[in-house]
Motif scaffolding. Sequence first.
Motif, PDB file in Angstrom:
ATOM      1  N   PRO A   1      36.794  45.808  39.492  1.00  0.00           N
ATOM      2  CA  PRO A   1      37.874  45.395  38.606  1.00  0.00           C
ATOM      3  C   PRO A   1      38.608  44.154  39.106  1.00  0.00           C
ATOM      4  O   PRO A   1      38.803  43.961  40.302  1.00  0.00           O
ATOM      5  CB  PRO A   1      38.810  46.606  38.611  1.00  0.00           C
ATOM      6  N   LYS A   2      39.030  43.339  38.159  1.00  0.00           N
ATOM      7  CA  LYS A   2      39.974  42.259  38.419  1.00  0.00           C
ATOM      8  C   LYS A   2      41.249  42.626  37.668  1.00  0.00           C
ATOM      9  O   LYS A   2      41.189  43.088  36.532  1.00  0.00           O
ATOM     10  CB  LYS A   2      39.430  40.925  37.910  1.00  0.00           C
ATOM     11  N   TYR A   3      42.381  42.405  38.296  1.00  0.00           N
ATOM     12  CA  TYR A   3      43.631  42.841  37.708  1.00  0.00           C
ATOM     13  C   TYR A   3      44.479  41.639  37.281  1.00  0.00           C
ATOM     14  O   TYR A   3      44.632  40.662  38.014  1.00  0.00           O
ATOM     15  CB  TYR A   3      44.424  43.702  38.702  1.00  0.00           C
ATOM     16  N   SER A   4      45.016  41.767  36.081  1.00  0.00           N
ATOM     17  CA  SER A   4      45.974  40.793  35.576  1.00  0.00           C
ATOM     18  C   SER A   4      47.310  41.497  35.382  1.00  0.00           C
ATOM     19  O   SER A   4      47.370  42.727  35.287  1.00  0.00           O
ATOM     20  CB  SER A   4      45.486  40.182  34.261  1.00  0.00           C
ATOM     21  N   LEU A   5      48.371  40.728  35.325  1.00  0.00           N
ATOM     22  CA  LEU A   5      49.707  41.296  35.158  1.00  0.00           C
ATOM     23  C   LEU A   5      50.214  40.990  33.758  1.00  0.00           C
ATOM     24  O   LEU A   5      50.249  39.825  33.336  1.00  0.00           O
ATOM     25  CB  LEU A   5      50.674  40.721  36.195  1.00  0.00           C
ATOM     26  N   GLY A   6      50.601  42.035  33.041  1.00  0.00           N
ATOM     27  CA  GLY A   6      51.162  41.865  31.714  1.00  0.00           C
ATOM     28  C   GLY A   6      52.595  41.381  31.779  1.00  0.00           C
ATOM     29  O   GLY A   6      53.439  41.972  32.456  1.00  0.00           O
ATOM     30  N   GLN A   7      52.896  40.311  31.052  1.00  0.00           N
ATOM     31  CA  GLN A   7      54.229  39.722  31.102  1.00  0.00           C
ATOM     32  C   GLN A   7      55.294  40.682  30.599  1.00  0.00           C
ATOM     33  O   GLN A   7      56.451  40.624  31.037  1.00  0.00           O
ATOM     34  CB  GLN A   7      54.254  38.423  30.288  1.00  0.00           C
TER      35      GLN A   7
ATOM     36  N   PHE B   1      47.966  39.121  41.978  1.00  0.00           N
ATOM     37  CA  PHE B   1      47.183  39.288  40.754  1.00  0.00           C
ATOM     38  C   PHE B   1      46.257  38.096  40.539  1.00  0.00           C
ATOM     39  O   PHE B   1      46.616  36.958  40.832  1.00  0.00           O
ATOM     40  CB  PHE B   1      48.099  39.473  39.550  1.00  0.00           C
ATOM     41  N   ALA B   2      45.077  38.400  39.983  1.00  0.00           N
ATOM     42  CA  ALA B   2      44.108  37.341  39.709  1.00  0.00           C
ATOM     43  C   ALA B   2      44.399  36.644  38.390  1.00  0.00           C
ATOM     44  O   ALA B   2      43.941  35.523  38.164  1.00  0.00           O
ATOM     45  CB  ALA B   2      42.698  37.912  39.683  1.00  0.00           C
ATOM     46  N   GLY B   3      45.110  37.328  37.489  1.00  0.00           N
ATOM     47  CA  GLY B   3      45.375  36.758  36.179  1.00  0.00           C
ATOM     48  C   GLY B   3      46.703  37.221  35.628  1.00  0.00           C
ATOM     49  O   GLY B   3      47.364  38.116  36.189  1.00  0.00           O
ATOM     50  N   VAL B   4      47.122  36.598  34.536  1.00  0.00           N
ATOM     51  CA  VAL B   4      48.335  37.017  33.836  1.00  0.00           C
ATOM     52  C   VAL B   4      48.053  37.040  32.339  1.00  0.00           C
ATOM     53  O   VAL B   4      47.237  36.267  31.825  1.00  0.00           O
ATOM     54  CB  VAL B   4      49.542  36.087  34.116  1.00  0.00           C
TER      55      VAL B   4
ATOM     56  N   ASP C   1      47.989  27.197  37.862  1.00  0.00           N
ATOM     57  CA  ASP C   1      47.051  26.631  38.834  1.00  0.00           C
ATOM     58  C   ASP C   1      47.632  26.692  40.240  1.00  0.00           C
ATOM     59  O   ASP C   1      46.947  27.071  41.201  1.00  0.00           O
ATOM     60  CB  ASP C   1      46.721  25.184  38.473  1.00  0.00           C
ATOM     61  N   ALA C   2      48.894  26.346  40.348  1.00  0.00           N
ATOM     62  CA  ALA C   2      49.540  26.342  41.665  1.00  0.00           C
ATOM     63  C   ALA C   2      49.656  27.753  42.227  1.00  0.00           C
ATOM     64  O   ALA C   2      49.574  27.961  43.451  1.00  0.00           O
ATOM     65  CB  ALA C   2      50.919  25.692  41.573  1.00  0.00           C
ATOM     66  N   ALA C   3      49.857  28.733  41.354  1.00  0.00           N
ATOM     67  CA  ALA C   3      49.996  30.129  41.798  1.00  0.00           C
ATOM     68  C   ALA C   3      48.651  30.785  42.048  1.00  0.00           C
ATOM     69  O   ALA C   3      48.600  31.905  42.580  1.00  0.00           O
ATOM     70  CB  ALA C   3      50.786  30.919  40.755  1.00  0.00           C
ATOM     71  N   GLY C   4      47.555  30.127  41.641  1.00  0.00           N
ATOM     72  CA  GLY C   4      46.222  30.689  41.844  1.00  0.00           C
ATOM     73  C   GLY C   4      45.894  31.839  40.909  1.00  0.00           C
ATOM     74  O   GLY C   4      45.129  32.728  41.273  1.00  0.00           O
ATOM     75  N   VAL C   5      46.464  31.827  39.694  1.00  0.00           N
ATOM     76  CA  VAL C   5      46.186  32.885  38.734  1.00  0.00           C
ATOM     77  C   VAL C   5      45.561  32.294  37.479  1.00  0.00           C
ATOM     78  O   VAL C   5      45.805  31.145  37.116  1.00  0.00           O
ATOM     79  CB  VAL C   5      47.463  33.679  38.352  1.00  0.00           C
ATOM     80  N   GLU C   6      44.754  33.100  36.837  1.00  0.00           N
ATOM     81  CA  GLU C   6      44.092  32.716  35.603  1.00  0.00           C
ATOM     82  C   GLU C   6      44.907  33.208  34.422  1.00  0.00           C
ATOM     83  O   GLU C   6      45.429  34.323  34.437  1.00  0.00           O
ATOM     84  CB  GLU C   6      42.691  33.333  35.585  1.00  0.00           C
ATOM     85  N   LEU C   7      45.038  32.364  33.403  1.00  0.00           N
ATOM     86  CA  LEU C   7      45.683  32.785  32.162  1.00  0.00           C
ATOM     87  C   LEU C   7      44.612  33.493  31.323  1.00  0.00           C
ATOM     88  O   LEU C   7      43.705  32.855  30.790  1.00  0.00           O
ATOM     89  CB  LEU C   7      46.259  31.583  31.419  1.00  0.00           C
TER      90      LEU C   7
ATOM     91  N   GLU D   1      33.738  45.371  32.394  1.00  0.00           N
ATOM     92  CA  GLU D   1      33.845  44.570  33.602  1.00  0.00           C
ATOM     93  C   GLU D   1      34.894  43.476  33.492  1.00  0.00           C
ATOM     94  O   GLU D   1      34.949  42.579  34.337  1.00  0.00           O
ATOM     95  CB  GLU D   1      32.483  43.946  33.935  1.00  0.00           C
ATOM     96  N   GLY D   2      35.713  43.515  32.457  1.00  0.00           N
ATOM     97  CA  GLY D   2      36.732  42.494  32.290  1.00  0.00           C
ATOM     98  C   GLY D   2      37.981  42.787  33.097  1.00  0.00           C
ATOM     99  O   GLY D   2      38.035  43.700  33.923  1.00  0.00           O
ATOM    100  N   PHE D   3      39.024  41.983  32.861  1.00  0.00           N
ATOM    101  CA  PHE D   3      40.301  42.194  33.531  1.00  0.00           C
ATOM    102  C   PHE D   3      40.930  43.516  33.103  1.00  0.00           C
ATOM    103  O   PHE D   3      40.825  43.918  31.942  1.00  0.00           O
ATOM    104  CB  PHE D   3      41.271  41.063  33.196  1.00  0.00           C
ATOM    105  N   LEU D   4      41.585  44.173  34.032  1.00  0.00           N
ATOM    106  CA  LEU D   4      42.441  45.313  33.728  1.00  0.00           C
ATOM    107  C   LEU D   4      43.880  44.830  33.827  1.00  0.00           C
ATOM    108  O   LEU D   4      44.325  44.378  34.886  1.00  0.00           O
ATOM    109  CB  LEU D   4      42.181  46.462  34.710  1.00  0.00           C
ATOM    110  N   GLY D   5      44.597  44.918  32.715  1.00  0.00           N
ATOM    111  CA  GLY D   5      45.962  44.415  32.659  1.00  0.00           C
ATOM    112  C   GLY D   5      46.961  45.477  33.095  1.00  0.00           C
ATOM    113  O   GLY D   5      47.040  46.537  32.481  1.00  0.00           O
ATOM    114  N   ILE D   6      47.716  45.208  34.127  1.00  0.00           N
ATOM    115  CA  ILE D   6      48.708  46.149  34.638  1.00  0.00           C
ATOM    116  C   ILE D   6      50.030  45.933  33.907  1.00  0.00           C
ATOM    117  O   ILE D   6      50.527  44.799  33.802  1.00  0.00           O
ATOM    118  CB  ILE D   6      48.911  45.966  36.158  1.00  0.00           C
ATOM    119  N   GLU D   7      50.589  47.029  33.401  1.00  0.00           N
ATOM    120  CA  GLU D   7      51.862  46.941  32.686  1.00  0.00           C
ATOM    121  C   GLU D   7      52.719  48.153  33.020  1.00  0.00           C
ATOM    122  O   GLU D   7      52.326  49.291  32.741  1.00  0.00           O
ATOM    123  CB  GLU D   7      51.616  46.865  31.179  1.00  0.00           C
TER     124      GLU D   7
END
Length: 698
Positions: A31-37, A63-66, A91-97, A274-280
């Motif tokens: 899993p890759k994890y993204s953060l839900g805004q 987090f790898a993404g947001v 880009d500066a934070a190293g996260v993928e949108l 196999e996609g992102f799992l969004g944490i909320e």
Amino acid sequence: MARYLILLLFLSSCAATEPPGTNAPAATGGPKYSLGQWSFHAALFAGEMDNYDFVRTAGEMGFAGVELVNQFFLDQSGNTAFLDSLAATADAAGVELTMLLVDRAGNLGASDPAERDSAIAQHLAWVRAADHLDIPAVRVNAHGDGTPDAIMEASVDGIGRLAEAAGAYGIRILVENHGGISNDGEWLAALLGRLGEYTVGAVADFDNWCIERDNGQLWGGTCTRRYDRYQGLLELMPYAGGVSVKAFNFDERGRETSMDYDVLFDIIRGAGYEGFLGIEYEGESLPPRLGIERTLALAENSWPRQPVVDQNVVSRIDTTLRGFVNRGDVAGISALVYEKGEEVYFGAFGDADREAGTSMQRNTIVQIYSMTKPITGVALMQLYERGKFKLDDPLGDHLPEFAGAVVYRGTNNGSMQTVKPHRPVTIRDITRHTAGFYNGGDTPGLQQAYESANVRDYENTLTEMGEKLGSLPLLFQPGTRWHYGLSVDVQALLVERLSGQPFDEYVREHVLDPLGMDDTRYFVPIGDRSRMSAAYNRSDEGVLTQRPNDDAHEFNVNRWPLTPGGFGLTSTLDDYMTFARMLVSDGSLNGATILQPRTVDLMRTNHLSNEITERLWLPSKGQVGFGIDFAVRLRPAETPEENPGTVGEFFWDGAASTLFWVDPANELTAVLFVQLFPYDQIGLHHDFRRAVYGPFGK
């Protein structure tokens, strides 16, 4: 390009009606994890955090993404300077949108066409913003007005036109279970199926399952009708381009108090997502950052799986199966379990044939009865892959003997009364047992007509069987009940007719031989009959009586014109395990491709609408629906007495109490062989399953 998009918006339409789409492409490796805004919505709305702060915080938290939510920058969709700054911050934070969630942009399922057009235009502005930010997916809502059917039709139009336009930018449209009728998993899955040609997907949310509230609104108020979260997630995962891993409250062990993450992650894993799992985190008892950390920790702990079958489980299975023999409940029994491609259990106990003094062995041949049905279903779906039919084709289009079907209404002065069907029997009906074929029981007139026709006479060919069956009334209106019976024999006839090849020859050439299933056959030659298990009747008092082999084996030691799809094959543990392993491996095994992965997914998807409430004895199998020739487990067992299993597993059994199942979440397959009548009156299946998976509520 703008002129092209506007033309698409107003001229395009959609009419896809075929099977679920596949998951969006994603990198492998766990899993890759993204953060839900939305996790920081209170701080964002209060001005205590801005969009840049959120992105930087996500990066700081690892987090790898947001997942961005447009509500926090509603007036910025066309502000390229803002969008560029946001992208630079990421880009500066190293996260993928990873995703843009769009709300407050009009209802794509509005009944008013002008309102729908306006909503499409508003959403398209956000599609362009997502394109500028290099975001691959935009989440929208299936909101509208009117009945569920009306919202469905309007959403097919509105979302379909938006998705086609978004496709020109390379952006995928995703629909979330996010209020109202969209929180009905069956409804939303049906919508996504109709939008399949546009590759519209789902954002499967762990918690949004309230369909109706006492205030009549999408949000607020008390929930008065809720969809089962496990069934809903299972229904959405075949379409998933995103998953919202949501939490509210935690117990002292860090588990979510209102949902079972183990079950939810079984469903995700079983779907091959196999996609992102969004944490909320949406709770109120913890500061947002701490709540997010605990939600992420729970997700990370829920993803890995220890092996199901260890040495303790092996001992438990041995004890369970040996106990059935020692108590005199069965004469002989055997089982085989594979996990992640490896054999993890084999056991054989007691006698295959007490009179002959033959012990139960690994190569014992048993009569599998209705475990013939899944093999027939696989043969049929090979022809589906070749474009020979669609599931909702009227059966009579391909088998004219069923084109004039009528429905039984009762008797009048001893004469059967019939009515016209509300709709034709479809091929989908014969794959899920909703065609309406009578299968025994006290039904005046109809019972006698079926008995006189002798539809399953062994001397019938499949064509003769079909002619007889097609001349008889249906027991009920097609699609209104689940009623087990002759449907799979009709599938065999359909395979024969569509392929131009006798059914048994087709199955041998296209399924059994490629898999090396040499012992799976209708006719057992003399040289192999010493390996055949005897059959046993168990009285209510628990006394076993061996049936004379000549009677018990009559169908399989003679060559008959009838080659039924619903029963009749024999097999061995290893042969049937090969079939099961092909299914858990997405249709291929040992270099032989029997089905495509998408077709296996279609077969193991529940096709039995929640509106079909009359289901004969199907509920005795547990919390299940029905796919294409398999029962499908939709929910975890609610009581210790229910047959347990993993949500998302698919399975079937046979009249002589045989059983097999496929558990995609754990990559586990199991086969249980016995020859016991009447069908499992002693909890064989329940206890074997418990031996494999452990005690209830562990």
